[in-house]
Design a protein around this motif. Structure first.
Motif, PDB file in Angstrom:
ATOM      1  N   ARG A  65      39.275  33.721  38.720  1.00  0.00           N
ATOM      2  CA  ARG A  65      40.247  34.280  37.725  1.00  0.00           C
ATOM      3  C   ARG A  65      41.131  33.262  37.372  1.00  0.00           C
ATOM      4  O   ARG A  65      41.788  33.054  36.194  1.00  0.00           O
ATOM      5  CB  ARG A  65      40.843  35.644  38.404  1.00  0.00           C
ATOM      6  CG  ARG A  65      41.641  36.397  37.505  1.00  0.00           C
ATOM      7  CD  ARG A  65      41.738  37.958  38.148  1.00  0.00           C
ATOM      8  NE  ARG A  65      42.003  37.747  39.419  1.00  0.00           N
ATOM      9  CZ  ARG A  65      41.318  38.514  40.435  1.00  0.00           C
ATOM     10  NH1 ARG A  65      40.280  38.681  40.114  1.00  0.00           N
ATOM     11  NH2 ARG A  65      41.699  38.247  41.626  1.00  0.00           N
ATOM     12  N   LEU A  66      41.825  32.650  38.258  1.00  0.00           N
ATOM     13  CA  LEU A  66      42.899  31.215  37.956  1.00  0.00           C
ATOM     14  C   LEU A  66      42.397  30.231  37.292  1.00  0.00           C
ATOM     15  O   LEU A  66      43.119  29.777  36.553  1.00  0.00           O
ATOM     16  CB  LEU A  66      43.538  31.011  39.464  1.00  0.00           C
ATOM     17  CG  LEU A  66      44.635  31.752  40.015  1.00  0.00           C
ATOM     18  CD1 LEU A  66      45.150  30.949  41.371  1.00  0.00           C
ATOM     19  CD2 LEU A  66      45.777  31.571  39.034  1.00  0.00           C
ATOM     20  N   LEU A  67      41.139  30.030  37.344  1.00  0.00           N
ATOM     21  CA  LEU A  67      40.452  28.897  36.775  1.00  0.00           C
ATOM     22  C   LEU A  67      40.275  29.370  35.478  1.00  0.00           C
ATOM     23  O   LEU A  67      39.594  28.271  34.553  1.00  0.00           O
ATOM     24  CB  LEU A  67      39.147  28.301  37.514  1.00  0.00           C
ATOM     25  CG  LEU A  67      39.572  27.710  38.641  1.00  0.00           C
ATOM     26  CD1 LEU A  67      38.192  27.624  39.832  1.00  0.00           C
ATOM     27  CD2 LEU A  67      40.200  26.313  38.529  1.00  0.00           C
ATOM     28  N   ASP A  68      40.071  30.429  34.893  1.00  0.00           N
ATOM     29  CA  ASP A  68      39.711  30.978  33.508  1.00  0.00           C
ATOM     30  C   ASP A  68      40.699  30.571  32.389  1.00  0.00           C
ATOM     31  O   ASP A  68      41.962  30.083  32.884  1.00  0.00           O
ATOM     32  CB  ASP A  68      39.594  32.318  33.487  1.00  0.00           C
ATOM     33  CG  ASP A  68      40.739  33.391  33.401  1.00  0.00           C
ATOM     34  OD1 ASP A  68      41.867  32.846  33.252  1.00  0.00           O
ATOM     35  OD2 ASP A  68      40.328  34.810  33.493  1.00  0.00           O
ATOM     36  N   GLY A  69      40.378  30.733  31.176  1.00  0.00           N
ATOM     37  CA  GLY A  69      41.415  30.142  30.031  1.00  0.00           C
ATOM     38  C   GLY A  69      42.642  30.694  30.212  1.00  0.00           C
ATOM     39  O   GLY A  69      43.763  29.958  30.184  1.00  0.00           O
ATOM     40  N   GLU A  70      42.800  31.907  30.521  1.00  0.00           N
ATOM     41  CA  GLU A  70      44.023  32.530  30.193  1.00  0.00           C
ATOM     42  C   GLU A  70      45.180  32.186  31.455  1.00  0.00           C
ATOM     43  O   GLU A  70      46.224  31.644  31.329  1.00  0.00           O
ATOM     44  CB  GLU A  70      44.287  34.183  30.452  1.00  0.00           C
ATOM     45  CG  GLU A  70      45.555  34.750  30.195  1.00  0.00           C
ATOM     46  CD  GLU A  70      45.280  36.505  30.548  1.00  0.00           C
ATOM     47  OE1 GLU A  70      46.420  37.075  30.629  1.00  0.00           O
ATOM     48  OE2 GLU A  70      44.109  36.782  30.758  1.00  0.00           O
ATOM     49  N   HIS A  71      44.775  32.141  32.556  1.00  0.00           N
ATOM     50  CA  HIS A  71      45.832  31.913  33.795  1.00  0.00           C
ATOM     51  C   HIS A  71      45.845  30.493  33.681  1.00  0.00           C
ATOM     52  O   HIS A  71      46.910  29.974  33.892  1.00  0.00           O
ATOM     53  CB  HIS A  71      45.128  32.513  34.906  1.00  0.00           C
ATOM     54  CG  HIS A  71      45.245  33.985  34.990  1.00  0.00           C
ATOM     55  ND1 HIS A  71      46.366  34.739  35.025  1.00  0.00           N
ATOM     56  CD2 HIS A  71      44.102  34.805  35.060  1.00  0.00           C
ATOM     57  CE1 HIS A  71      46.013  35.747  34.977  1.00  0.00           C
ATOM     58  NE2 HIS A  71      44.979  36.091  35.333  1.00  0.00           N
ATOM     59  N   ASN A  93      53.359  39.068  41.818  1.00  0.00           N
ATOM     60  CA  ASN A  93      54.066  39.732  41.071  1.00  0.00           C
ATOM     61  C   ASN A  93      55.004  39.212  39.958  1.00  0.00           C
ATOM     62  O   ASN A  93      56.127  38.980  40.106  1.00  0.00           O
ATOM     63  CB  ASN A  93      55.093  40.619  41.992  1.00  0.00           C
ATOM     64  CG  ASN A  93      55.600  41.840  41.306  1.00  0.00           C
ATOM     65  OD1 ASN A  93      55.599  42.054  40.216  1.00  0.00           O
ATOM     66  ND2 ASN A  93      56.519  42.906  42.335  1.00  0.00           N
ATOM     67  N   PRO A  94      54.491  39.214  38.747  1.00  0.00           N
ATOM     68  CA  PRO A  94      55.277  38.395  37.684  1.00  0.00           C
ATOM     69  C   PRO A  94      56.632  39.189  37.235  1.00  0.00           C
ATOM     70  O   PRO A  94      57.256  38.893  36.488  1.00  0.00           O
ATOM     71  CB  PRO A  94      54.199  38.373  36.519  1.00  0.00           C
ATOM     72  CG  PRO A  94      53.117  39.542  36.833  1.00  0.00           C
ATOM     73  CD  PRO A  94      53.052  39.615  38.237  1.00  0.00           C
ATOM     74  N   VAL A 124      50.087  34.259  40.295  1.00  0.00           N
ATOM     75  CA  VAL A 124      48.949  33.644  40.945  1.00  0.00           C
ATOM     76  C   VAL A 124      47.603  34.874  40.932  1.00  0.00           C
ATOM     77  O   VAL A 124      46.420  34.449  41.273  1.00  0.00           O
ATOM     78  CB  VAL A 124      48.916  33.555  42.406  1.00  0.00           C
ATOM     79  CG1 VAL A 124      50.228  32.578  42.703  1.00  0.00           C
ATOM     80  CG2 VAL A 124      49.446  34.885  43.036  1.00  0.00           C
ATOM     81  N   ALA A 125      47.635  35.824  40.079  1.00  0.00           N
ATOM     82  CA  ALA A 125      46.797  36.642  39.796  1.00  0.00           C
ATOM     83  C   ALA A 125      45.598  37.202  40.788  1.00  0.00           C
ATOM     84  O   ALA A 125      44.205  37.107  40.513  1.00  0.00           O
ATOM     85  CB  ALA A 125      45.855  36.023  38.560  1.00  0.00           C
ATOM     86  N   ALA A 126      46.227  37.348  41.963  1.00  0.00           N
ATOM     87  CA  ALA A 126      45.298  37.786  43.373  1.00  0.00           C
ATOM     88  C   ALA A 126      44.992  39.192  43.175  1.00  0.00           C
ATOM     89  O   ALA A 126      44.169  39.600  43.800  1.00  0.00           O
ATOM     90  CB  ALA A 126      45.958  37.310  44.612  1.00  0.00           C
ATOM     91  N   ALA A 185      45.278  31.961  46.548  1.00  0.00           N
ATOM     92  CA  ALA A 185      45.560  31.828  44.995  1.00  0.00           C
ATOM     93  C   ALA A 185      46.847  31.239  44.932  1.00  0.00           C
ATOM     94  O   ALA A 185      47.115  30.427  43.809  1.00  0.00           O
ATOM     95  CB  ALA A 185      45.807  33.359  44.730  1.00  0.00           C
ATOM     96  N   GLU A 186      48.017  31.014  45.824  1.00  0.00           N
ATOM     97  CA  GLU A 186      49.029  30.241  45.627  1.00  0.00           C
ATOM     98  C   GLU A 186      48.497  28.755  45.773  1.00  0.00           C
ATOM     99  O   GLU A 186      49.299  27.887  45.314  1.00  0.00           O
ATOM    100  CB  GLU A 186      50.199  30.699  46.818  1.00  0.00           C
ATOM    101  CG  GLU A 186      50.745  32.093  46.619  1.00  0.00           C
ATOM    102  CD  GLU A 186      51.728  32.098  47.927  1.00  0.00           C
ATOM    103  OE1 GLU A 186      52.570  33.052  47.638  1.00  0.00           O
ATOM    104  OE2 GLU A 186      51.565  31.543  48.949  1.00  0.00           O
TER     105      GLU A 186
END
Length: 345
Positions: A14-20, A120-121, A135-137, A151-152
């Motif tokens: 998820r972290l490696l995808d385009g958005e994040h 938590n954004p 970090v989108a965990a 994720a951090e």
């Protein structure tokens, strides 16, 4: 805790995808444009271990001096250090601790470039910082943090390598290596050695963890997880510090978990394992290859760069903490006296 651990390969993807990845690259590009001369990290607990990994990356990859902030200097004693030309990074899973938020607020008011790295954004920490990274965990069920930690780590790696490039982008070879992480994490989690080792350590009264360089944060995080879930006193040392006195307490009754990779930090740890073997210590290494003098090994996939090893080395140690807690009759999902968000002033 088992479910959280199992979700880490998906978290990497998820972290490696385009958005994040794109959002982190944008922050990295702005930090590079602002050219900070120093970096200060502020964090607590598990996130402090992620921040330590970030400190190694910053000093080695960016060549910038790094410090760890003392929140109480600001929140208890009223200090207002000047943070001009300094990147101040707050790392927190929840982003809810007032002392970390207080440091970022003062840093921003005194000229610092502030960044929150959090799961938590919408947290107070993220709102206090000029920039923030999610970090989108996803929701973490267990009190003991696992997937938010890795994720951090990955978020900090993407950030610092993006700063190094100058425009937030990663070289093609770096991106190709990172794209393998989700599958490598799946492979690491599929191994059952940690479950067997838990039975061996079921009646241990204390334990030592050790590593150097990028592996030292892993040793510290592993010790914390064992203490949180099994109530087992676990002391974490740099491999260098272990030889400066604490080595004297090691003996056949004190298990030692040594993180030994194949890079410079891992090579230096081989001498530490030899010294431990001379004391007949019960040493189990964490790494891709066997180490002479060790009684066993928690295997992880082989990597070409120690920077990436921290993302995988912790996985079998998380599994060990979980399995050991269960073997000792404890509930790793509800450690006594702990709650998910720890508030410190």
């Amino acid at each position: 805790m088992a479910a959280d651990i199992a979700e880490q390969p998906g978290g990497f993807a998820r972290l490696l995808d385009g958005e994040h990845a794109g959002a982190i690259a944008a922050v990295a590009a702005e930090v590079a444009r602002r050219k900070p001369r120093n970096v200060v990290f502020v964090a607590r607990g598990t996130s402090d271990h992620a921040a330590l990994y970030g400190a190694y990356l910053t000093e080695i990859r960016l060549g910038l001096p790094v410090a760890s902030a003392s929140p109480s200097a600001i929140t208890l004693f009223g200090a207002r250090p000047t943070f001009t030309d300094t990147l101040v990074v707050g790392v927190s899973q929840s982003g809810g601790s007032p002392d970390l938020t207080g440091v970022l607020q003062v840093a921003r008011e005194t000229g610092g470039l502030t960044l929150a790295v959090t799961n938590n954004p919408d947290s107070p920490l993220a709102r206090a910082a000029e920039f923030s990274i999610d970090v989108a965990a996803g929701h973490e069920r267990a009190v003991a943090a696992t997937k938010t930690y890795t994720a951090e780590l990955l978020a900090l790696l993407l950030l610092i390598e993006g700063i190094r490039s100058g425009d937030g982008s990663l070289p093609d070879d770096e991106r190709a290596a990172l794209d393998k992480l989700p599958q490598l994490a799946e492979d690491a989690l599929a191994d059952r050695t940690a479950d067997d080792l838990a039975q061996r350590y079921r009646f241990a009264s204390r334990l030592v963890t050790t590593g150097r360089g990028y592996a030292y944060p892993t040793a510290r995080e592993a010790a914390l997880k064992l203490m949180e879930t099994s109530y087992l006193p676990a002391l974490a040392f740099s491999g260098a510090d272990l030889l400066h006195g604490p080595l004297a307490m090691t003996d056949p009754d004190v298990p030692v978990l040594a993180v030994v990779g194949d890079g410079p930090g891992g090579q230096s740890m081989r001498d530490v394992v030899t010294r431990l073997g001379e004391r007949r210590a019960d040493v189990v290494t964490i790494g891709a290859t066997d180490v002479p003098g060790a009684a066993g090994r928690l295997p992880v996939p082989e990597l070409t760069d120690e920077r990436y090893s921290a993302l995988l080395d912790i996985l079998p140690l998380q599994k060990l903490a979980l399995a050991l807690a269960l073997a000792r009759g404890e509930d790793p999902d509800a450690p006594r006296g702990l709650k998910k968000v720890t508030t410190t002033l």
